[in-house]
Structures are given as structure tokens and as C-alpha cells.
Scaffold this motif. Structure first.
Motif, PDB file in Angstrom:
ATOM      1  N   ARG A 257       0.972  -1.301  -0.084  1.00 15.19           N
ATOM      2  CA  ARG A 257       0.018  -0.002   0.047  1.00 15.19           C
ATOM      3  C   ARG A 257       1.103   1.202   0.022  1.00 15.19           C
ATOM      4  O   ARG A 257       2.037   1.272   0.756  1.00 15.19           O
ATOM      5  N   PRO A 258       0.593   2.244  -0.523  1.00 14.99           N
ATOM      6  CA  PRO A 258       1.199   3.532  -0.687  1.00 14.99           C
ATOM      7  C   PRO A 258       1.384   4.131   0.669  1.00 14.99           C
ATOM      8  O   PRO A 258       0.290   4.046   1.330  1.00 14.99           O
ATOM      9  N   VAL A 259       2.528   4.825   0.856  1.00 14.26           N
ATOM     10  CA  VAL A 259       2.632   5.488   2.036  1.00 14.26           C
ATOM     11  C   VAL A 259       2.814   6.953   1.704  1.00 14.26           C
ATOM     12  O   VAL A 259       3.799   7.273   0.999  1.00 14.26           O
ATOM     13  N   ARG A 260       1.946   7.745   2.320  1.00 12.20           N
ATOM     14  CA  ARG A 260       1.950   9.335   2.058  1.00 12.20           C
ATOM     15  C   ARG A 260       3.059   9.784   2.959  1.00 12.20           C
ATOM     16  O   ARG A 260       2.953   9.680   3.964  1.00 12.20           O
ATOM     17  N   CYS A 261       3.666  10.638   2.393  1.00  8.68           N
ATOM     18  CA  CYS A 261       5.014  11.285   3.137  1.00  8.68           C
ATOM     19  C   CYS A 261       5.331  12.577   2.803  1.00  8.68           C
ATOM     20  O   CYS A 261       5.144  12.945   1.411  1.00  8.68           O
ATOM     21  N   ARG A 262       6.321  13.171   3.440  1.00  7.48           N
ATOM     22  CA  ARG A 262       6.874  14.210   3.061  1.00  7.48           C
ATOM     23  C   ARG A 262       8.378  14.432   3.046  1.00  7.48           C
ATOM     24  O   ARG A 262       8.827  14.300   4.275  1.00  7.48           O
ATOM     25  N   ILE A 263       9.026  14.259   2.042  1.00  6.24           N
ATOM     26  CA  ILE A 263      10.681  13.957   1.853  1.00  6.24           C
ATOM     27  C   ILE A 263      11.242  15.221   1.854  1.00  6.24           C
ATOM     28  O   ILE A 263      11.175  15.780   0.522  1.00  6.24           O
ATOM     29  N   ASP A 264      12.135  15.632   2.718  1.00  3.13           N
ATOM     30  CA  ASP A 264      12.775  16.895   2.724  1.00  3.13           C
ATOM     31  C   ASP A 264      12.013  17.912   2.267  1.00  3.13           C
ATOM     32  O   ASP A 264      12.253  18.795   1.291  1.00  3.13           O
ATOM     33  N   GLY A 265      10.602  18.089   2.828  1.00  2.00           N
ATOM     34  CA  GLY A 265       9.617  19.221   2.412  1.00  2.00           C
ATOM     35  C   GLY A 265       9.044  18.999   1.217  1.00  2.00           C
ATOM     36  O   GLY A 265       8.006  19.680   0.863  1.00  2.00           O
ATOM     37  N   ARG A 266       9.200  17.762   0.564  1.00  2.23           N
ATOM     38  CA  ARG A 266       8.662  17.628  -0.761  1.00  2.23           C
ATOM     39  C   ARG A 266       7.493  16.497  -0.820  1.00  2.23           C
ATOM     40  O   ARG A 266       8.026  15.322  -0.278  1.00  2.23           O
ATOM     41  N   GLU A 267       6.038  16.695  -0.665  1.00  3.03           N
ATOM     42  CA  GLU A 267       5.111  15.584  -0.599  1.00  3.03           C
ATOM     43  C   GLU A 267       5.045  14.888  -1.754  1.00  3.03           C
ATOM     44  O   GLU A 267       5.175  15.127  -2.656  1.00  3.03           O
ATOM     45  N   THR A 268       5.160  13.437  -1.425  1.00  3.30           N
ATOM     46  CA  THR A 268       4.833  12.419  -2.290  1.00  3.30           C
ATOM     47  C   THR A 268       4.268  11.083  -1.702  1.00  3.30           C
ATOM     48  O   THR A 268       3.833  10.977  -0.510  1.00  3.30           O
ATOM     49  N   SER A 269       4.077   9.989  -2.514  1.00  2.00           N
ATOM     50  CA  SER A 269       3.694   8.886  -2.125  1.00  2.00           C
ATOM     51  C   SER A 269       4.687   7.797  -2.476  1.00  2.00           C
ATOM     52  O   SER A 269       5.319   7.906  -3.533  1.00  2.00           O
ATOM     53  N   VAL A 270       5.135   6.634  -1.530  1.00  5.76           N
ATOM     54  CA  VAL A 270       6.133   5.824  -1.850  1.00  5.76           C
ATOM     55  C   VAL A 270       5.574   4.319  -1.535  1.00  5.76           C
ATOM     56  O   VAL A 270       4.833   4.366  -0.662  1.00  5.76           O
ATOM     57  N   TRP A 271       6.165   3.461  -2.284  1.00  5.84           N
ATOM     58  CA  TRP A 271       5.807   1.992  -1.910  1.00  5.84           C
ATOM     59  C   TRP A 271       6.596   1.697  -0.687  1.00  5.84           C
ATOM     60  O   TRP A 271       6.421   0.571  -0.048  1.00  5.84           O
ATOM     61  N   MET A 272       8.059   2.049  -0.959  1.00  8.37           N
ATOM     62  CA  MET A 272       8.636   1.661   0.351  1.00  8.37           C
ATOM     63  C   MET A 272      10.125   2.765   0.061  1.00  8.37           C
ATOM     64  O   MET A 272      10.302   3.415  -0.871  1.00  8.37           O
ATOM     65  N   LEU A 273      10.832   2.855   1.284  1.00  8.64           N
ATOM     66  CA  LEU A 273      11.876   3.800   1.414  1.00  8.64           C
ATOM     67  C   LEU A 273      13.192   3.177   2.098  1.00  8.64           C
ATOM     68  O   LEU A 273      12.918   2.256   3.109  1.00  8.64           O
ATOM     69  N   PHE A 274      14.261   3.083   1.383  1.00  7.06           N
ATOM     70  CA  PHE A 274      15.703   2.661   1.855  1.00  7.06           C
ATOM     71  C   PHE A 274      16.743   3.545   2.222  1.00  7.06           C
ATOM     72  O   PHE A 274      16.771   4.622   1.424  1.00  7.06           O
ATOM     73  N   VAL A 275      17.139   3.489   3.413  1.00  8.98           N
ATOM     74  CA  VAL A 275      18.276   4.641   3.707  1.00  8.98           C
ATOM     75  C   VAL A 275      19.505   3.664   4.182  1.00  8.98           C
ATOM     76  O   VAL A 275      19.371   2.911   4.919  1.00  8.98           O
ATOM     77  N   GLY A 276      20.632   3.835   3.223  1.00  5.32           N
ATOM     78  CA  GLY A 276      21.741   3.073   3.740  1.00  5.32           C
ATOM     79  C   GLY A 276      22.812   4.078   4.370  1.00  5.32           C
ATOM     80  O   GLY A 276      22.922   5.164   4.202  1.00  5.32           O
ATOM     81  N   ASN A 277      23.416   3.365   5.413  1.00  4.24           N
ATOM     82  CA  ASN A 277      24.722   3.957   5.984  1.00  4.24           C
ATOM     83  C   ASN A 277      25.748   3.866   4.861  1.00  4.24           C
ATOM     84  O   ASN A 277      26.696   3.070   5.206  1.00  4.24           O
ATOM     85  N   GLY A 278      25.883   4.953   4.052  1.00  5.77           N
ATOM     86  CA  GLY A 278      26.833   5.049   3.029  1.00  5.77           C
ATOM     87  C   GLY A 278      26.147   4.532   1.826  1.00  5.77           C
ATOM     88  O   GLY A 278      25.328   3.751   1.619  1.00  5.77           O
ATOM     89  N   PRO A 279      26.783   4.770   0.577  1.00  2.00           N
ATOM     90  CA  PRO A 279      26.481   4.537  -0.732  1.00  2.00           C
ATOM     91  C   PRO A 279      26.574   2.974  -1.086  1.00  2.00           C
ATOM     92  O   PRO A 279      27.639   2.380  -0.526  1.00  2.00           O
ATOM     93  N   TYR A 280      25.468   2.276  -1.636  1.00  2.57           N
ATOM     94  CA  TYR A 280      25.400   0.952  -1.942  1.00  2.57           C
ATOM     95  C   TYR A 280      25.498   0.657  -3.336  1.00  2.57           C
ATOM     96  O   TYR A 280      25.367   1.758  -4.287  1.00  2.57           O
ATOM     97  N   ALA A 281      25.835  -0.389  -3.736  1.00  2.00           N
ATOM     98  CA  ALA A 281      25.855  -0.859  -5.233  1.00  2.00           C
ATOM     99  C   ALA A 281      25.357  -2.292  -5.011  1.00  2.00           C
ATOM    100  O   ALA A 281      25.179  -3.073  -4.370  1.00  2.00           O
ATOM    101  N   PRO A 282      24.767  -2.379  -6.460  1.00  2.00           N
ATOM    102  CA  PRO A 282      24.433  -1.384  -7.503  1.00  2.00           C
ATOM    103  C   PRO A 282      23.394  -0.701  -7.375  1.00  2.00           C
ATOM    104  O   PRO A 282      22.584  -0.800  -6.429  1.00  2.00           O
ATOM    105  N   SER A 283      23.085  -0.040  -8.276  1.00  2.00           N
ATOM    106  CA  SER A 283      22.015   0.723  -8.475  1.00  2.00           C
ATOM    107  C   SER A 283      20.537   0.084  -8.565  1.00  2.00           C
ATOM    108  O   SER A 283      20.806  -0.982  -9.248  1.00  2.00           O
ATOM    109  N   GLY A 284      19.661   0.511  -8.101  1.00  2.00           N
ATOM    110  CA  GLY A 284      18.325  -0.404  -8.090  1.00  2.00           C
ATOM    111  C   GLY A 284      17.970  -0.678  -6.815  1.00  2.00           C
ATOM    112  O   GLY A 284      18.603  -0.429  -5.813  1.00  2.00           O
ATOM    113  N   MET A 285      16.734  -1.378  -6.451  1.00  2.00           N
ATOM    114  CA  MET A 285      16.140  -1.615  -5.312  1.00  2.00           C
ATOM    115  C   MET A 285      16.610  -2.950  -4.416  1.00  2.00           C
ATOM    116  O   MET A 285      16.051  -3.259  -3.485  1.00  2.00           O
TER     117      MET A 285
END
Length: 525
Positions: free
Chosen positions: A395-423
Motif C-alpha cells: 500500500r502506498p505511504v504518503r509522506c513528505r521527504i525533505d519538504g516535498r510531498e509524495t507517496s512511496v511504496w517503500m523507502l531505503f536509507v543506507g549507511n553509506g552509498p550501496y552498489a549496484p543501482s536499483g532496489m
């Protein structure tokens, strides 16, 4: 009338092209026939029966599945990764050869009378001769394994070549069928890197920490052992005590508070470094205590997945003994999350430390499914299947990311850049960038769910418009429909409707041996 004329012209052009292709390929056919006749003229030898048995063993890739089981059972990281990549390459090569190329290019197999009966395969296939599916699978597996372990690939290459030749020797394929099939298989193995990226090294880059104390035989090391971790029937505390006889080993028993026990361990008199034996959740808690008390951290991976240990480059107890004894360590970033309810304000929130990742939405569910399936399928196939399954029902999650409103399916935050690009992030190239990596799938665009699933299956998820990926020093997220649980390092830890992510100002020194000083212990496979 005009469309009919165009259709007739197109048919004529296609037929003309086919006739031209057949004429240009006649020299290839003539060479194929000469080679098959030469093979048929070879005198009888013991190799005839061996090649018959070998080519049958490769039916339905049973030979390669057996080889994959053997490689996986050897217990080294590279052989396990090579087995997974090889099987994935077989899947791609078999589809390309049997489901695409054979129906498009029908070709008769060599006549039975070109070879003596004792050499011919009794149960001759009836499908198109072009290309050789056995050759495609053989080289897909050998090259796939070789991408992870060159020595293992070099050992498999002669076997793959022999299987490919056996198809000519038993009279079921022309030489050009085998050549094209072999090239197709090698290409399929190389293509697996789109979904299963190769890690350039077994450890991430990080700056050396020059002030880490040398703890010979563990003197000055206080190690807490999570007794719920480790292999069944093995007491990790006894192993550590035997390998580090001067270390003080503290057991975390069922019912003990993790943080309290870590603080107690780090406060023991004479402690110069804090050690932790456990999974990623235990490591994150230990990193928080080490950061607060200004101690270097020794990590003994003993959990189910041990992502942090793999990124740092510490895989077993011997590496801990080497690194602590020599005083070799690197500086590692620690991520932090402050989650609170808006009505209570930041003062009512909790600070949570994470060493790998934090996430909400469908991502924690995806991690749980991946962990459930990866022992059977391998990590990256399991991750892709889990992501598709979660997206199908999320289900979509309504949120405001850094002041910009959007809806997301999921959000990932990494402790440092990850490889490769993609989910499906796999590893971190560096551990000391001072940056977060932010990835999310937008749910506020048309067909975003279908586009995400299609991009994942095609290996192009990182390039679709509904996918966002960037790095940042901080990230502020406001959940507009109320608090959600947030998973850190694979465990659901905190909940809130206002989330602030950042990288801690102080880096934590983590013991890791300098591989340039221990070349004899580098894995051979």
C-alpha cells in the motif's frame, strides 16, 4: 489496397532475405559436413563410451546442478557465489537457446548415417539442431563460476568444452551449432551481472585507524557474546575464549537487556576495546556503545546474514585474532535515526543507531521474505522475488521527504552509498563517506507498481522514472498518515511519524586485518 501492397512487398523482402542468408551460409554448412564426416572416420576408442555417458549426464543440466552442489558445499564465499551465478546463467542460456533461437531457426540435425552406429546417440533429439542447448548451458555455467572464482572456472572450462564437443561426436549437432551455443552461453553468463553484480573485492574501502591498540591474545578486549547466535550445537563463547585467552568474555543470555549488558562489558576495568559476537542487530548496539565510550570495536560475525561483517571484510574468528593482535583497524561511519511523534516533539523521540540500513514501507517485508527464501535460491534471486511479491500487495505511504510531498511504496536509507543501482542493494564500496544513500519507489505516478515490477524483471529498475536514488548528509521524512514502524539493520526497532536520518559525527574504529600483510590467507577460490 495500399496496406495490402505494403504487406506483399514486406513478404517478398523477407523471403528474399532468407534466400540470401541461406546462400551466404552454404560455406558454413559445407564445413560442418566435412567436420562431421571426419569425426565419423575416427577409429573406435575407449573415449566413445565415455563421451556418450558424458553427453547424457548433461541432459537437462543435471551435470551442472551436481557441480553447483559440490561448489556450494565447499563452504567458500566465492564458490557459493559462483554456483548461484552459474545456475542463473544456465537459466538465461536455456531460455535463449530453446525458447527463442530453436523455434526461430529450424535446422535439421546431422544424418544418422554420417557416424557409425556404436558412436551415435540412440535417443536422437527431434528439436532444431541450431543452436546447441547443451553447449550453451555448459559454457554459461563454466563462465558464470569463473566470474566469481577464476580457478574454479578454469577447472570447469575443459569439462564444458568436452560436453560441447560430445554433441558433435555423438552426431546430434553440427559444429556451427556448438560454436554458436557456446558463445550464447558465455554471453548469458556475462549478462547475469545485470542482476547479480560482481563485487570487486571482499571488503569495502575505509581509511586506516592508526591509534587502535594492539591486543595480543585479546589482552584488553572485553567481548560480549550473544548466545542466541552462532551455529547450532557450538558455543561461540568457548571458541572465542580459546582463540583469545586473555580476553574477557561476557555471555548475553536469554532475558538480558542487550544495551545494558554491552555497557557493563565495556565498563570492565582495563577494557581497551569492545568486542561483539552476534548478528547485525547486536553489532549496531555495540557500535552505539563503542561510539559513546570512545572505544574501538572488534566484530565477530555470528548471526544469520552478517552484512556488516562482510562489508568490513571480517568473516571469521581468525581474522579477529589477527587484526586485534596487530592493532589493525579502519574508520567506519555509523548512521543514526531520530524517530518521534510530532505532537511530542524531538525531545520525546528515540535515537537509534544503524550500521547497515534503515527502511519503512514494504522494504522491511521484502527483507524478511528475502531472508526466508535466500537459503534455497541464493541472495539476489530471493531479493528480486521478494521485491516483486511485496510490490504486488504493498500500500502506498504518503509522506513528505525533505519538504516535498509524495507517496512511496517503500523507502531505503543506507549507511553509506550501496552498489549496484536499483532496489536490491548488495554491498558498500566505501565505509567512510559521511553520506547516506536514499532510495525509494514512488507510488504517485501512473502504473507505478507495474513499471517497478517490469523494471525489476528486466534489470532496469535503476533507470525508470518512478525510482529515485541519491546521496545526502541528512534526510527528513514526515509521515502524513500517522506513525509507522521503521526497521534498522533488518529488525523493527522504532516507530514515529517524523524521521530524521543522518551520519554520526564521530566514526567508530573497527578492527580489520590488513590483507596485504596476510597474503597466504586470501581465499584461493
Amino acid at each position: 489496397m495500399l496496406p495490402r501492397r505494403r504487406a506483399r512487398r514486406a513478404k517478398v523482402a523477407i523471403r528474399s532475405g532468407i534466400r540470401h542468408s541461406r546462400r551466404s551460409l552454404r560455406p558454413v554448412g559445407a564445413l560442418d559436413r566435412r567436420i562431421t564426416e571426419a569425426v565419423g572416420d575416427l577409429p573406435p576408442n575407449r573415449g566413445d563410451a565415455a563421451l556418450l555417458h558424458l553427453t547424457r549426464s548433461a541432459n537437462h543440466s543435471w551435470l551442472w546442478f551436481a557441480a553447483a552442489s559440490l561448489l556450494a558445499g565447499l563452504g567458500t564465499r566465492r564458490t557459493r557465489r559462483g554456483a548461484v551465478r552459474g545456475i542463473f546463467g544456465i537459466a538465461l542460456a536455456s531460455f535463449a537457446a530453446n525458447a527463442v533461437a530453436k523455434p526461430l531457426v529450424p535446422r535439421r540435425r546431422p544424418a544418422a548415417d554420417l557416424l557409425p552406429p556404436y558412436r551415435s546417440l540412440p535417443e536422437r533429439p527431434t528439436s532444431s539442431s541450431f543452436p546447441s542447448g547443451h553447449s550453451a548451458s555448459a559454457f554459461a555455467f563454466a563462465v558464470g563460476v569463473g566470474l566469481e572464482g577464476p580457478r574454479a572456472g578454469a577447472l570447469l572450462a575443459p569439462l564444458a568444452a568436452t560436453v560441447a564437443y560430445s554433441r558433435i561426436h555423438v552426431g546430434v549437432h553440427w559444429t556451427s551449432d556448438v560454436a554458436v551455443g557456446s558463445a550464447l552461453g558465455a554471453g548469458a553468463a556475462l549478462l547475469t551481472q545485470r542482476w547479480l553484480p560482481r563485487r570487486p573485492s571482499d571488503e569495502a574501502i575505509a581509511r586506516p585507524w592508526l591509534d587502535a591498540p594492539a591486543l595480543v591474545d585479546g589482552e584488553g578486549l572485553s567481548m560480549m557474546v550473544n548466545m542466541g547466535s552462532g551455529r547450532p550445537g557450538v558455543d561461540p563463547a568457548e571458541e572465542i575464549a580459546a582463540a583469545l585467552p586473555k580476553a574477557r568474555v561476557v555471555r548475553l543470555e536469554e532475558g538480558d537487556d542487550l544495551l545494558d549488558k554491552l555497557v557493563e562489558t565495556a565498563s570492565l576495568p582495563g577494557t581497551r576495546a569492545l568486542g561483539i559476537a552476534g548478528g547485525d542487530g547486536s553489532v549496531a548496539a555495540a557500535a552505539r556503545v563503542a561510539e559513546d565510550m570512545g572505544l574501538p570495536l572488534a566484530v565477530m560475525p555470528a548471526g544469520t546474514l552478517n552484512h556488516f561483517g562482510r562489508d568490513v571484510g571480517v568473516y571469521d574468528l581468525q581474522e579477529v585474532v589477527d587484526a586485534t593482535g596487530a592493532g589493525e583497524a579502519v574508520a567506519v561511519d555509523v548512521g543514526e535515526l531520530r524517530a518521534y511523534t510530532t505532537s511530542l516533539g524531538p525531545e520525546g523521540g528515540a535515537r537509534q543507531v544503524f550500521v547497515n540500513t534503515a527502511s519503512f514501507g514494504g522494504y522491511p517485508d521484502m527483507v524478511r521474505l528475502r531472508e526466508k527464501w535466500e537459503k534455497r535460491w541464493g541472495k539476489w534471486p530471493a531479493a528480486s522475488a521478494a521485491l516483486v511479491a511485496v510490490l504486488w500487495t504493498a500500500r502506498p505511504v504518503r509522506c513528505r521527504i525533505d519538504g516535498r510531498e509524495t507517496s512511496v511504496w517503500m523507502l531505503f536509507v543506507g549507511n553509506g552509498p550501496y552498489a549496484p543501482s536499483g532496489m536490491t542493494p548488495a554491498y558498500r564500496p566505501r565505509l567512510d563517506t559521511g553520506l547516506l544513500e536514499v532510495r525509494y519507489l514512488r507510488a504517485d505516478r501512473r502504473f507505478s507498481r507495474a513499471r517497478a515490477i517490469g523494471g525489476l524483471l528486466a534489470g532496469t529498475l535503476g533507470h525508470i522514472r518512478t525510482y529515485v536514488e541519491h546521496t545526502a548528509e541528512t534526510l527528513d521524512v514526515e509521515l502524513l498518515d500517522g506513525p509507522l514502524q521503521v526497521a534498522t539493520d533488518g529488525e523493527v526497532m522504532v516507530a514515529g511519524d517524523r524521521l530524521t536520518f543522518s551520519v554520526a559525527e564521530v566514526k567508530v574504529p573497527v578492527y580489520r586485518r590488513d590483507e596485504s600483510r596476510w597474503p597466504e590467507r586470501t581465499p584461493a577460490w
